[in-house]
Design a protein around this motif. Structure first.
Motif, PDB file in Angstrom:
ATOM      1  N   ARG A  24      19.066  54.831  56.603  1.00  0.00           N
ATOM      2  CA  ARG A  24      20.405  54.481  56.117  1.00  0.00           C
ATOM      3  C   ARG A  24      21.527  54.846  57.099  1.00  0.00           C
ATOM      4  O   ARG A  24      22.370  54.019  57.428  1.00  0.00           O
ATOM      5  N   TYR A  48      18.131  53.984  51.514  1.00  0.00           N
ATOM      6  CA  TYR A  48      19.381  53.417  50.974  1.00  0.00           C
ATOM      7  C   TYR A  48      19.617  53.783  49.502  1.00  0.00           C
ATOM      8  O   TYR A  48      20.537  53.285  48.871  1.00  0.00           O
ATOM      9  N   GLU A  65      30.056  42.388  54.181  1.00  0.00           N
ATOM     10  CA  GLU A  65      30.948  43.542  54.406  1.00  0.00           C
ATOM     11  C   GLU A  65      30.606  44.252  55.714  1.00  0.00           C
ATOM     12  O   GLU A  65      31.485  44.728  56.427  1.00  0.00           O
ATOM     13  N   LEU A  99      36.502  55.347  52.639  1.00  0.00           N
ATOM     14  CA  LEU A  99      35.369  54.801  53.376  1.00  0.00           C
ATOM     15  C   LEU A  99      34.627  53.808  52.478  1.00  0.00           C
ATOM     16  O   LEU A  99      34.649  53.940  51.255  1.00  0.00           O
ATOM     17  N   TRP A 100      33.987  52.830  53.123  1.00  0.00           N
ATOM     18  CA  TRP A 100      33.209  51.864  52.335  1.00  0.00           C
ATOM     19  C   TRP A 100      31.847  52.457  51.986  1.00  0.00           C
ATOM     20  O   TRP A 100      31.270  53.222  52.767  1.00  0.00           O
ATOM     21  N   PHE A 101      31.341  52.102  50.839  1.00  0.00           N
ATOM     22  CA  PHE A 101      29.988  52.492  50.425  1.00  0.00           C
ATOM     23  C   PHE A 101      29.327  51.345  49.694  1.00  0.00           C
ATOM     24  O   PHE A 101      29.980  50.620  48.949  1.00  0.00           O
ATOM     25  N   ILE A 120      33.947  50.007  63.557  1.00  0.00           N
ATOM     26  CA  ILE A 120      34.919  50.460  62.562  1.00  0.00           C
ATOM     27  C   ILE A 120      36.190  51.016  63.211  1.00  0.00           C
ATOM     28  O   ILE A 120      37.267  50.971  62.631  1.00  0.00           O
ATOM     29  N   LYS A 141      20.533  58.510  50.298  1.00  0.00           N
ATOM     30  CA  LYS A 141      21.975  58.664  50.528  1.00  0.00           C
ATOM     31  C   LYS A 141      22.484  59.908  49.819  1.00  0.00           C
ATOM     32  O   LYS A 141      23.276  60.667  50.371  1.00  0.00           O
ATOM     33  N   ARG A 164      24.144  52.372  59.191  1.00  0.00           N
ATOM     34  CA  ARG A 164      25.588  52.500  59.001  1.00  0.00           C
ATOM     35  C   ARG A 164      26.282  52.760  60.352  1.00  0.00           C
ATOM     36  O   ARG A 164      27.303  52.157  60.668  1.00  0.00           O
ATOM     37  N   PHE A 220      29.611  46.790  46.753  1.00  0.00           N
ATOM     38  CA  PHE A 220      30.320  47.502  47.820  1.00  0.00           C
ATOM     39  C   PHE A 220      31.646  48.019  47.265  1.00  0.00           C
ATOM     40  O   PHE A 220      32.338  47.281  46.570  1.00  0.00           O
TER      41      PHE A 220
END
Lengths: 423, 173
Positions: free
Chosen positions: B96, A192, B151, A152-154, B161, A223, B100, A24
Motif C-alpha cells: 500500500r 490496502y 483520483e 490528505l486523500w485516502f 503530489i 493501512k 501511494r 475516496f
C-alpha cells in the motif's frame, strides 16, 4: 449496514455522515508524525514549495529516534537541521535523541486518542490502532502536502476482521499471535485493507500486547491495525497521566470483507524465518539453529512488559558464551522503569548489552548490524534480506521470551523448554 | 511553474523481472537512508540483482510478483527507481505505502495479475496506464491489469503530489 472502525475514523475525519469501503475521501489530519530519517527533508521541501508554516504546529510531532545516538557527523548535522526547523515552525511536540522510539513515545505521552486519524512518515504508524486510532504510514511528499494543508486523500479501506477467543498458553505472547497470522494468511493478506482485532481474546489483551499486534499489521499490508477502545484503553490513557476515553469500536452489523476466527489457546511460540515475514514456523521446528546475536527491543517489543518477559525466562542465568544479546528499551521511560524495577540489572547480569532507546539495529542503520553468514533472532518486525546489515545475514523474528531462551542457549530455543530447575 | 514530468500514459521498454515481496530494504537500503539520491540509486535492488542499478536504462520497465515495495514508508524506494529512469512498474500487487508513494513522486504503477509469468528479463513490455493493458510483443501475450483509480492518475498527471501543491497552494482560511 454499520460502519467498521476504519470507516468511522475516515467518516469523522472527512466530515461525512458515513463513508464506505472503496470510496475516496479528503480527510482532516488529527496528528502528523515525522522522524529523523525524513523530517529535515520534509521541512526543506515545504520551504521549497513556498509554504512558510505547518497547518497547525500543535498537530505535528517530531521525534529523533532512528540515528540515535548520531552514528556519524552527517546524522548529527541532520539532527541539527531538524532542531532548527522545529524551532522555526513552532512545533510544540519535539522528542530529541534518547527520548525513545516514536511509536512508543506517542502513545506513552498521550498524543494518541481513539477515533482520530494519524499519519506518520513511518510504516509502523499502524501501531496507534492499538488505541483505536487510524494510524497510517505515508511518504515524505504526502507528508509535505499534509503539513501544508492539514488534509490528505485516502481510499476508505475494506476491513478484515479477526475474532479472537480463548487464552494464550504459558510463554506464548501476542507477538506469536501476529506472527502466526502472517504465516497463516500471508504478508499481503490485508493489502490496502484495515485489520480489526476483536472478540473476548482481544478485549483481554493489555495495551503493550495490542501495540505489538497493531505495529505489525503493516507487515500483512494493512493501512490500519485496529483494536476497539475500551476499559483497557481508558486505563492506559489515565496511567500515562492523560484523560480517559469513551469506548470506540465498529458499529453493529459492520461490513467486513473477511472474518477470521483465531483460537488463542491453540498457538505455540512462533518464529518468522528469513527472508519473509510470512515464512513462519512453530519454534519447535527451528529450535537448535545456532545464532550470533539476539535482539530485544524496537517499537514492536521494547516495552517494560517485554523486558520482564525476557528476564523471567533468563531467571538469573547467564546467556551462552559468544552470544551478543542486545537490549534496547523503547523509551527513556521504559529504561527508567526497568532501572527502578531491577529488570535492567538482571538483564545486564545475564550478559546483555544495553543500547540507547532507538531504532538503530532494527532498520539496519547502525549499532548492532550483522556480518555475512551471521544469524540474528530478534523481537523486531522485519526479516527482509539485507535489513540488518549484510545481505548474507539471516534474521529470525520471535517473541521476547523466545529471544531470551535463544540468548540463554546460543541457538533458537523454545521458551517452554528452558525452564530453570528450581528443584 | 514549468512541469516537465511526462504525462504520456503509454510505455515501451526493456523488462527487468523480480519475484514476490521485493521490499523497501532492497529498493532503498537503510544504511544509505541519509545519502543523496545519486548515492542511493547505486544500491537499488543490489541484494537481489547486483547488475540492475548499473545496467538499467532510461525507459526500462520493472515487472514483479506480489507485494512489491513491502516494508517501510520510505519514499526513496519509488524515487530511486524513478531516478534510475524506470518508466513504470507492473506487478501482481503492490504494498500500500509503496503504491501511494509511487503516485506521490510520479512513478507510474500498474497492478496486473499474471504479469510475473509472461515476461522474462530482457523482454520488451508495452504498458498502457489508462486501460491497464500490458503486452509482450515478443510472445504476443496480452494481459489486462487494473488501471489506477482516476483520483490517483490525476496526481500522476500533475507530476506528483508536490506539483499539485505548487499548482494550488493552501489559501488563508
Amino acid at each position: 449496514m454499520g460502519m467498521s472502525m476504519a470507516e468511522r475514523i475516515l467518516a469523522r475525519a472527512a466530515n461525512e455522515e458515513r463513508v464506505e469501503a472503496g470510496q475516496f475521501v479528503v480527510a482532516d489530519i488529527d496528528l502528523a508524525l515525522l522522524h529523523d530519517i525524513f523530517a529535515a527533508g520534509v521541512f526543506d521541501t515545504l520551504n521549497d514549495v513556498g509554504i512558510e508554516g505547518v497547518f497547525d504546529p500543535d498537530k505535528a510531532v517530531v521525534v529523533i529516534d532512528h540515528f540515535v545516538p548520531a552514528p556519524s557527523a552527517e546524522a548529527a548535522a541532520v539532527h541539527e537541521r531538524i532542531r532548527a526547523h522545529v524551532a522555526r515552525l513552532g512545533i510544540t511536540s519535539f522528542y530529541d535523541a534518547g527520548d525513545g522510539i516514536c511509536h512508543q513515545l506517542l502513545p506513552e505521552r498521550g498524543h494518541i486518542r481513539p477515533g482520530t486519524l494519524v499519519v506518520g512518515t513511518d510504516s509502523h504508524t499502524t501501531t496507534y490502532g492499538a488505541l483505536g486510532a487510524g494510524g497510517a504510514g505515508i511518504g515524505t511528499s504526502d507528508m509535505v502536502y499534509a503539513l501544508a494543508t492539514g488534509k490528505l486523500w485516502f481510499r476508505v479501506p475494506e476491513t478484515m476482521r479477526f475474532e479472537l477467543t480463548g487464552e494464550l498458553m504459558d510463554q506464548v505472547s501476542w507477538k506469536d499471535v501476529i506472527l502466526h497470522l502472517a504465516g497463516r494468511l500471508g504478508a499481503d493478506a490485508a493489502q490496502y485493507m484495515a485489520m480489526e482485532f476483536g472478540g473476548p481474546g482481544a478485549a483481554r489483551a493489555d495495551m503493550s500486547s495490542r501495540l505489538t499486534v497493531s505495529n505489525m499489521a503493516v507487515e500483512m499490508g494493512a493501512k490500519f491495525g485496529l483494536f476497539a477502545a475500551d476499559e483497557v484503553t481508558d486505563k492506559y490513557l489515565r496511567d500515562q497521566g492523560g484523560e480517559g476515553c469513551d469506548p470506540f469500536g465498529p458499529e453493529i452489523d459492520a461490513n467486513y470483507a473477511a472474518v477470521h476466527d483465531v483460537q488463542l489457546s491453540d498457538l505455540s511460540p512462533q518464529v518468522a524465518l528469513p527472508h519473509e515475514i510470512d515464512n513462519v514456523s512453530p519454534v519447535e521446528e527451528v529450535a537448535g539453529l545456532k545464532v550470533n546475536q539476539c535482539f530485544l527491543g524496537s517499537c514492536t517489543n521494547g516495552r517494560i512488559e517485554d523486558l520482564h518477559a525476557a528476564a523471567e525466562v533468563l531467571d538469573g542465568r547467564k546467556i551462552a558464551p559468544g552470544i551478543r544479546f542486545l537490549v534496547s528499551p523503547a523509551s527513556r521511560r521504559v529504561l527508567q522503569e526497568a532501572t527502578r524495577s531491577g529488570v535492567l540489572t538482571s538483564l545486564i547480569e545475564a550478559g546483555a548489552t544495553i543500547l540507547a532507546p532507538g531504532c538503530g539495529p532494527c532498520f539496519g542503520g547502525h549499532g548492532g548490524l550483522l556480518g555475512p553468514g551471521e544469524r540474528c533472532i530478534g523481537t523486531h518486525n522485519r526479516n527482509f534480506i539485507g535489513r540488518m546489515g549484510s545481505s548474507q545475514a539471516e534474521i529470525y523474528l520471535a517473541s521476547p521470551a523466545t529471544v531470551a531462551a535463544s540468548a540463554l542457549t546460543g541457538h533458537i530455543a523454545d521458551p517452554r523448554e528452558v525452564r530453570p530447575d528450581h528443584g | 511553474m514549468a512541469d516537465t514530468t511526462p504525462t504520456d500514459e503509454k510505455f515501451r521498454g526493456k523488462v527487468w523481472r523480480f519475484d514476490d515481496d521485493i521490499s523497501t530494504d532492497v529498493l532503498s537500503p537503510g544504511a544509505f537512508a541519509l545519502d543523496p539520491v545519486e548515492v542511493r540509486m547505486l544500491h537499488v535492488l543490489e541484494s537481489v540483482n547486483p547488475a540492475f542499478a548499473a545496467e538499467v536504462e532510461s525507459g526500462d520497465v520493472v515487472v514483479a510478483g506480489r507485494n512489491f515495495g513491502c516494508g517501510s514508508s520510505r519514499e526513496t524506494a519509488p524515487e530511486n527507481l524513478k531516478a534510475l529512469g524506470v518508466a513504470c512498474v507492473v506487478a501482481e500487487s503492490f504494498a500500500r505505502i509503496f503504491m501511494r508513494n509511487a503516485v506521490a513522486v510520479g512513478l507510474p504503477v500498474v497492478v496486473c495479475s499474471g504479469v510475473h509469468g509472461v515476461f522474462d528479463d530482457g523482454d520488451t513490455a508495452e504498458v498502457d496506464l489508462a486501460s491497464g493493458l500490458v503486452h509482450n510483443p515478443g510472445t504476443g501475450t496480452q494481459l489486462r491489469g487494473d488501471p489506477l483509480p482516476e483520483e490517483m492518475r490525476e496526481i500522476l498527471h500533475a507530476g506528483g503530489i508536490l506539483a499539485l501543491l505548487r499548482n494550488s497552494p493552501p489559501g488563508p482560511d
